[in-house]
Motif scaffolding. Structure first.
Motif, mmCIF file in Angstrom:
data_model
loop_
_atom_site.group_PDB
_atom_site.id
_atom_site.type_symbol
_atom_site.label_atom_id
_atom_site.label_comp_id
_atom_site.label_asym_id
_atom_site.label_seq_id
_atom_site.Cartn_x
_atom_site.Cartn_y
_atom_site.Cartn_z
ATOM 1 N N ASP A 180 72.708 33.140 16.286
ATOM 2 C CA ASP A 180 71.554 33.910 16.750
ATOM 3 C C ASP A 180 71.650 35.383 16.361
ATOM 4 O O ASP A 180 70.658 35.986 15.932
ATOM 5 C CB ASP A 180 71.439 33.799 18.276
ATOM 6 C CG ASP A 180 70.652 32.568 18.705
ATOM 7 O OD1 ASP A 180 70.139 31.847 17.834
ATOM 8 O OD2 ASP A 180 70.557 32.333 19.928
ATOM 9 N N GLN A 181 72.842 35.986 16.530
ATOM 10 C CA GLN A 181 72.929 37.417 16.249
ATOM 11 C C GLN A 181 72.806 37.699 14.752
ATOM 12 O O GLN A 181 72.242 38.709 14.351
ATOM 13 C CB GLN A 181 74.214 38.014 16.851
ATOM 14 C CG GLN A 181 75.476 37.867 16.052
ATOM 15 C CD GLN A 181 75.704 39.026 15.099
ATOM 16 O OE1 GLN A 181 75.056 40.060 15.171
ATOM 17 N NE2 GLN A 181 76.641 38.835 14.184
ATOM 18 N N ASN A 225 80.354 40.713 14.881
ATOM 19 C CA ASN A 225 80.716 39.967 16.092
ATOM 20 C C ASN A 225 82.194 39.648 16.186
ATOM 21 O O ASN A 225 82.911 39.540 15.189
ATOM 22 C CB ASN A 225 79.906 38.671 16.181
ATOM 23 C CG ASN A 225 80.193 37.688 15.068
ATOM 24 O OD1 ASN A 225 79.486 37.668 14.067
ATOM 25 N ND2 ASN A 225 81.209 36.859 15.228
ATOM 26 N N SER A 277 75.646 31.640 19.653
ATOM 27 C CA SER A 277 75.343 33.069 19.717
ATOM 28 C C SER A 277 75.703 33.790 18.424
ATOM 29 O O SER A 277 75.075 34.797 18.077
ATOM 30 C CB SER A 277 76.081 33.692 20.904
ATOM 31 O OG SER A 277 75.646 33.120 22.119
ATOM 32 N N GLY A 323 74.256 41.058 10.309
ATOM 33 C CA GLY A 323 74.015 40.700 11.697
ATOM 34 C C GLY A 323 73.641 41.917 12.523
ATOM 35 O O GLY A 323 73.718 43.056 12.072
ATOM 36 N N TRP A 324 73.214 41.661 13.752
ATOM 37 C CA TRP A 324 72.892 42.774 14.641
ATOM 38 C C TRP A 324 74.142 43.596 14.929
ATOM 39 O O TRP A 324 74.074 44.782 15.207
ATOM 40 C CB TRP A 324 72.283 42.242 15.934
ATOM 41 C CG TRP A 324 71.261 43.150 16.518
ATOM 42 C CD1 TRP A 324 71.363 43.863 17.679
ATOM 43 C CD2 TRP A 324 69.966 43.454 15.983
ATOM 44 N NE1 TRP A 324 70.223 44.582 17.906
ATOM 45 C CE2 TRP A 324 69.335 44.354 16.868
ATOM 46 C CE3 TRP A 324 69.280 43.063 14.836
ATOM 47 C CZ2 TRP A 324 68.058 44.855 16.655
ATOM 48 C CZ3 TRP A 324 68.012 43.565 14.617
ATOM 49 C CH2 TRP A 324 67.413 44.452 15.509
ATOM 50 N N ALA A 330 72.603 39.672 21.225
ATOM 51 C CA ALA A 330 73.198 39.983 19.921
ATOM 52 C C ALA A 330 74.202 41.114 20.053
ATOM 53 O O ALA A 330 75.301 41.050 19.491
ATOM 54 C CB ALA A 330 72.097 40.339 18.922
#
Length: 997
Positions: A140-141, A128, A137, A124-125, A404
Motif C-alpha cells: 500500500d505505501q 519502509n 502495508s 514509496g511514501w 504509509a
C-alpha cells in the motif's frame, strides 16, 4: 510576461523529447574504473523530529533539518548545470513540496525528470521498515507513492530501483514484492558485520536475490550492498552538516589542495573496487538531510569530477561522473556476467559483536498494535466505499497517508522519539476519524432496506474494548453492533462487549442468541486511564457472511445470567471443547495441551513471563574512577562491551532471564461459550487463557505493566513456552506475514557465524507466526502484532512482548525507551493464539487464521432508541457481496474504488508450493464473482503489484547467476472483456484494474 511565455514554450518543447531511465545513462568507459557518483539526501519521515518538523525545519534544538529547503536548493543546483544529477525517495515529503510549487517550478522539475537529471528511487511514501511491517502495508505505501508519481510525471517518474539504505536488516519478502512491482534492482546500506567481512574479501557485495521459494524468476531481484552504508567517502563531505575541506583550486593560494584531494579520491576509488566484482563502483555523496545548500555541494563535486578525470592524461584509470543507482545498475547489467545468488534474508542485523538490532522487533508494542488496527479499518473502509458506490476515496486519503507514514523505518519499528511516536498515533487517529465518515455513508446505503427510505446511520468505533471500555454504550437501553467481514470466507468468532447490565441480543434473523456474562477482572479495572464503569463482559458468538455484514441488536435485560457462571480458585483447571483439552495445575502452571481430534499431546515443562536484565559491567579504567553503572549498559560506545539495550538494540547480560514471580494465583471461569483461566503472576503481569466453544486454538491474552523500574533496572519482558518437542535447533518464522523461513539456532546460511550474543543473536522478526515441530507434532504461536521471537532451547519458544529501558543505545534516537502513560509506566495488552496439530495439517490453520487476525471483522456501534421491531422494519441486518465463498487458498488483499465504475482489485494465492496436498495447487477464480452485486465486468487489465503499470509494459532486465543461466521472466498482462476466469499459482498476487458496464 514575454519571458514567461518563452520559458513555458521551451519547457514544453523539452518535455516532448524524453530521455529518462536507462536511455539517460552514462555507462562509462569499459577500459577504466568507472565511479558512479550519486548525490542524494536521506530524509527520515519522522525520527528525532516529526514529519512536519522535518519538512519545515523547525525544532533546530533537536536537529537541523528542513526538507523544503533541500528540495528548493536542488532545483536551483540542477538548473545551473545540466550534467548534475540527484535522486529522491520519500514521496511523503516530495508530494507536499510539489503541491506548494508554481507551474513554472513544476515544469522545470518535469524537465529534470524527463531528462534523467532528477530521478525518483523506490518511490514509496517512505523508506519502509522491513522487520516489523506487514506485506499488505508495504504494498500500500509503495502504491500510494507510485500513484502520485504516475499522475504527475508519467513513465519517467516511475522508479526502476529500490533504495532501502537505512532499514535495520532486510527481509526476503520485501525484495520479492519489489520484483513483482517491476523493479530491476535493490540497493541497501546495512548488513551484518560478519556477513560483510566475508563479502568484502570475496567480492560478493552484489548478487541476484532469489526472493521467493515459490515464485521463481518473478521474484529475482538484483541486489547490492552499498559501501559506507549510504554516506559520503571520508574527507569528501561538502555539505555544511558535516563539512570537510572544500576543493581549493586557485594555484596562487597557500591552501591549494587539488593534487592532494585528487590523490585521496583515486586511492579511495581503488580501495573500494577491491570489494566489488566489476569495473563499476558506486559512491554515494550525501547523508541524513543533506543538500540544504546544494550549490555548495555541487560546486565542489563539479571540481572533483573535473580534476580527477584530468588525471587520465597522466595514466589514471579512474573515470568519475554524475550518475544514479538506476544507471549504475544498468552498467552492471551490461557487463553481462554471472552473479552469485542468495535465497535467505538479512536478519538479524548486527553492526558489531554485541550490537544486535533485534530489540526494535518489539519496541513500542502499543504503536505496533495500533498500526495493525488502523490498517484493518483502512481495508474495511475501502471495501465499504466500493460496494456502496459512495465515491469517497478522497476522504480515505488521510488514513492511507497516515498508514504509509507509519511504515517508515523509524515509525512502526518503534525507534523514534516519544513525541514522534505520539505524532504517528495522532495521524492514524485523525485518519480513522475521516474513514468513519465514509463507513457511515456506506452503511447508510447498505443498511437501508429496499423499498424503504434511506436510514441515517451514525455509527462509532470502540477502540478500547481491549481494556473492556466502550463509554457511549454504558447504561443505554439499546444499541446495535454491526460486524463487517473483510474476507472472502465466512467467519465464526466471538464478540466481547463491556457492559454494566445484562442484555438480550438478537441476531440478524431476530432470534435471541445465547450470551454469557463474565466479570471483568480487577487487573483490567485497574489499568491506568481506564474510565469505564463496566463490571462485566457480554460474550456472544457471531457468524458473518463472506465480504459482508451482520448486525446484532442489544436490548437491556434485567435477568442477568450470573448463575450460569462457574468459578473455581486454587484448584486444577481443565479447559476443554470439541477440539482441545488444556490442563492447568492448581499453582497456575500450564501442563498439557491435547488435540482431541488427532490425539496429539503436548507437555509444557514451563510456561510463564520472564525478564532480561541489563546490569553493571566494570572495566579497570572505570573502577579507578569509581564509576559504578547500576542501571544497565550505559551505551556510551567507548567500547563494544558497553553497548546498551535500547530502542534498537537487544543486549541481555545473561542468557538466563529472571522469572517475574515465583508464585501465581489461579482463578477459573466457565460458561457455555468460553472457559477461562486467569493467572496472576504479580501486581503488574497477568494472563487470561481462554478456550472458546468450537474454536481450534487457545487464546492467551496478557497484560504487562507498568514495568517496575524502582530497582534502577530496565526490563525486557518475554513470554516463554517450554514444551517436550524435539525441535532439533530449528524454528520457523514468517517474512512480513507471508512466506516462512526456517531458522536454525546459532547458524547463518551464507557465512560462518561466530556466537557473541547467544540470546539476541537468535531473535528474528515475528510478524504473524512462529512455530517449532517434529515429525508428528507442531506447536504454533500466532501474534496480534509484530514482535521478536526465538527458540533458544529445543522445544522452547519465547516471544518478547514489552520493553522498558533506562538507557539510550546510542543509535541516534537520543533517549531511553521508557514509555509512560498517566504518569506511570505504559501497560500493554495483547494476544497469542496457540495451535497444536501435525505439521502436515497445520498449513490451512496458519494461513486462514493469520489472515483473519490481520483482517479481523470490524465492529461498529450504533445507539438506537426504539424497539427491535422498528429497527428490523427499517434496517437490513445482513448482506454479502458474494453469493458463495471463494476457495480457501485465495485471499482478497485489496478492493478499492478508483472512480465510479472502475476498481482496483488484488487477489492472492496464499499457500506455498508443497505446503498442502490440496491447497498448494493452482486455483481458478472468476473475477465476476466479486462483482455480482455491482455490475457486469466490461473490461479488466492486469497490472504490476503496485497497481500503477500495466503488466504488458513491464520489461525487466535479465540477469544470470552462477547456479542458473537464465533471465528474469516477464509476465504479460491479461486484457479481457468476456472470460474473467483467472488462474492463481502458489504465493502469487495478481492485481487488476476492472471496469464494469
Amino acid at each position: 510576461m514575454n519571458f514567461y511565455f518563452i520559458l513555458t514554450f521551451c519547457v514544453i518543447t523539452i518535455q516532448s523529447t524524453k530521455k529518462c531511465g536507462y536511455d539517460a545513462c552514462n555507462l562509462g568507459d569499459s577500459t577504466k574504473l568507472n565511479v558512479h557518483l550519486v548525490p542524494h539526501s536521506h530524509d527520515d519521515v519522522g525520527f528525532v523530529k516529526t514529519l512536519d518538523e522535518y519538512y519545515y525545519g523547525s525544532r533546530t534544538d533537536l536537529q537541523h533539518a528542513g526538507v523544503q529547503y533541500i528540495l528548493d536548493s536542488i532545483v536551483l543546483a540542477l538548473d545551473e548545470n545540466s550534467d548534475r544529477r540527484f535522486i529522491y525517495v520519500e514521496m511523503a515529503f516530495f508530494s507536499r513540496w510539489w503541491n506548494e510549487q508554481s507551474e513554472i517550478v513544476r515544469n522545470k522539475v518535469k524537465e529534470f525528470v524527463n531528462s534523467g537529471r532528477l530521478e525518483f528511487i523506490s518511490g514509496g511514501w517512505c523508506m519502509n521498515d522491513e522487520a516489523t511491517t506487514h506485506y499488505n502495508s508495504i504494498i500500500d505505501q509503495h502504491s500510494l507513492g507510485l500513484e502520485f508519481l504516475n499522475e504527475q510525471f508519467g513513465e519517467c517518474g516511475r522508479p526502476k530501483v529500490g533504495w532501502q539504505i537505512d532499514p535495520f536488516g532486510h527481509s526476503r519478502e520485501q525484495a520479492s514484492l519489489l520484483a513483482q512491482m517491476g523493479f530491476d534492482g535493490l540497493f541497501f546500506g546495512r548488513a551484518d558485520y560478519q556477513d560483510l567481512q566475508k563479502r568484502n574479501t570475496t567480492k560478493s557485495m552484489e548478487m541476484v536475490w532469489k526472493a521467493s521459494a515459490n515464485l521463481g524468476q518473478q521474484s529475482w531481484l538484483f541486489t547490492g550492498i552499498l559501501p559506507r552504508r549510504y554516506s559520503t567517502p571520508p574527507t569528501f563531505s561538502f555539505d555544511f552538516i558535516a563539512p570537510d575541506d572544500p576543493i581549493i583550486d586557485d594555484v596562487n593560494l597557500p591552501d591549494y589542495n587539488v593534487p592532494q584531494r585528487v590523490r585521496t579520491f583515486i586511492e579511495t576509488a581503488h580501495n573500494e573496487s577491491l570489494e566489488y566484482a566489476t569495473n563499476h563502483i558506486i559512491m554515494t555523496f550525501g547523508g541524513d538531510f543533506q543538500y540544504e545548500n546544494a550549490l555548495a555541494n555541487y560546486k565542489n563535486l563539479d571540481k572533483l569530477i573535473q580534476y580527477v578525470n584530468a588525471q587520465q592524461m597522466n595514466g589514471s584509470d579512474v573515470n568519475v561522473f554524475y550518475s544514479t543507482p538506476t544507471c549504475y545498475l544498468y552498467a552492471l547489467n551490461k557487463v553481462n556476467r554471472s552473479w552469485i545468488s542468495k535465497t535467505d534474508d538479512f536478519f538479524p542485523h548486527a553492526h558489531h559483536p554485541h550490537g544486535f538490532w533485534t530489540g526494535f522487533y518489539t519496541s513500542r508494542p502499543a504503536l505496533k498494535r495500533f498500526e495493525r488496527y488502523s490498517n484493518n479499518i483502512l481495508q474495511v473502509t475501502r471495501q465499504l466505499n466500493a460496494f456502496s458506490n459512495s465515491q469517497l476515496r478522497n476522504q480515505i486519503f488521510n488514513l492511507s497517508e497516515a498508514m504509509a507514514v507509519a511504515q517508515h523505518h523509524d515509525a512502526v519499528s518503534g525507534t523514534e522519539r516519544q513525541h514522534v511516536a505520539d505524532d504517528y498515533a495522532l495521524r492514524l487517529s485523525i485518519g480513522i476519524d475521516g474513514a468513519l465518515n465514509v463507513i457511515n455513508q456506506a452503511y447508510s446505503k447498505l443498511l437501508s432496506k429496499e423499498g424503504h427510505s434511506r436510514v441515517n446511520v451514525q455509527q462509532f468505533l470502540c477502540p478500547l474494548t481491549n481494556i473492556s471500555e466502550c463509554l457511549p454504550i454504558e447504561n443505554v437501553e439499546r444499541f446495535v453492533v454491526t460486524l463487517w467481514n473483510p474476507t472472502i470466507h465466512p467467519v465464526m468468532d466471538y464478540l466481547r462487549v463491556p457492559v454494566t447490565n445484562s442484555y438480550k441480543v438478537r441476531d440478524p434473523n431476530g432470534t435471541v442468541v445465547n450470551v454469557d456474562l463474565i466479570p471483568i477482572s480487577n487487573i483490567t479495572k485497574d489499568i491506568p486511564g481506564r474510565m469505564s464503569n463496566a463490571t462485566m463482559e457480554l460474550i456472544l458468538r457471531y457468524n458473518l457472511p463472506t465480504l459482508g455484514f451482520s448486525s446484532y441488536f442489544f436490548e437491556r435485560n434485567e435477568e442477568e445470567k450470573v448463575e450460569d457462571l462457574k468459578i473455581t480458585k486454587k484448584e486444577m483447571c481443565i479447559l476443554q471443547n470439541q477440539y482441545l483439552r488444556v490442563e492447568i495445575d492448581e499453582q497456575g502452571n500450564l501442563q498439557q495441551m491435547i488435540n482431541l481430534q488427532k490425539n496429539i499431546n503436548l507437555t509444557f515443562a514451563n510456561h510463564g513471563f520472564y525478564w532480561y536484565e541489563g546490569k553493571a559491567i566494570f572495566s579497570e579504567r572505570r573502577l579507578k574512577f569509581s564509576i559504578r553503572w547500576t542501571k544497565g549498559y550505559p551505551g556510551n560506545n567507548s567500547q563494544f562491551d558497553f553497548q546498551a539495550s535500547g530502542a534498537y538494540i537487544f543486549r541481555p547480560v545473561t542468557q538466563n532471564p529472571t522469572p517475574v514471580s515465583t508464585k501465581r494465583s489461579l482463578k477459573c471461569f466457565k460458561t457455555s461459550l468460553v472457559q477461562t483461566a486467569l493467572i496472576t503472576f504479580n501486581d503488574w503481569i497477568s494472563e487470561e487463557i481462554r478456550l472458546y466453544d468450537e474454536k481450534e486454538d487457545l487464546e492467551i491474552e496478557w497484560t504487562v505493566g507498568p514495568i517496575p523500574i524502582e530497582d534502577n533496572l530496565g526490563k525486557e519482558i518475554i513470554l516463554r513456552y517450554d514444551t517436550n518437542l524435539a525441535s532439533q535447533s530449528k524454528y520457523y518464522t514468517d517474512s512480513n506475514g507471508r512466506e516462512v523461513l526456517q531458522r536454525i539456532r546459532n547458524y547463518r546460511p551464507t557465512y560462518n557465524y561466530t556466537i557473541t550474543e547467544p540470546v539476541s543473536g537468535n531473535y528474528y522478526p515475528v510478524n504473524s507466526r512462529i512455530w517449532i515441530n517434529e515429525t508428528n507434532r507442531q506447536f504454533t504461536i500466532l501474534t496480534d502484532r509484530s514482535q521478536g521471537g526465538a527458540s533458544l532451547l529445543d522445544g522452547s519458544i519465547e516471544v518478547m512482548i514489552h520493553r522498558r529501558l533506562l538507557y539510550d543505545d546510542h543509535m541516534g534516537v537520543g533517549e531511553a525507551l521508557n514509555e509512560t502513560a498517566f504518569d506511570r509506566g505504559l501497560v500493554i495488552r495483547g494476544k497469542h493464539f496457540l495451535y497444536l496439530d501435525s505439521p502436515q495439517s497445520s498449513s490451512l490453520y496458519h494461513r486462514a487464521r493469520s489472515q483473519q487476525l490481520f483482517l479481523s471483522p470490524l465492529a461498529t456501534f450504533q445507539l438506537f432508541n426504539s424497539s427491535y421491531t422498528n429497527y428490523s422494519n427499517g434496517y437490513g441486518q445482513t448482506w454479502s457481496m458474494l453469493q458463495e465463498s471463494l476457495p480457501l487458498n485465495i485471499h482478497l488483499l485489496t478492493f478499492d474504488q478508483l472512480k465510479e465504475k472502475e476498481f482496483l482489485v488484488r487477489l492472492e494465492h496464499y499457500f506455498e508450493l508443497n505446503e498442502d496436498h490440496i491447497y498448494s495447487n493452482p486455483t481458478l477464480i472468476d473475477l465476476q464473482s466479486l462483482f455480482k452485486s455491482i455490475g457486469i465486468i466490461d473490461q479488466f487489465v492486469e497490472l504490476t503489484l503496485d497497481g500503477n503499470l500495466e503488466l504488458s509494459k513491464m520489461d525487466r532486465l535479465h540477469w544470470f547467476t552462477d547456479e542458473q543461466h537464465s533471465g528474469i521472466e516477464n509476465r504479460k498482462s491479461l486484457l479481457a472483456k468476456q472470460n474473467s476466469t483467472i488462474i492463481f499459482n502458489p504465493m502469487q498476487i495478481r492485481t487488476f484494474r476492472i471496469a464494469i458496464a
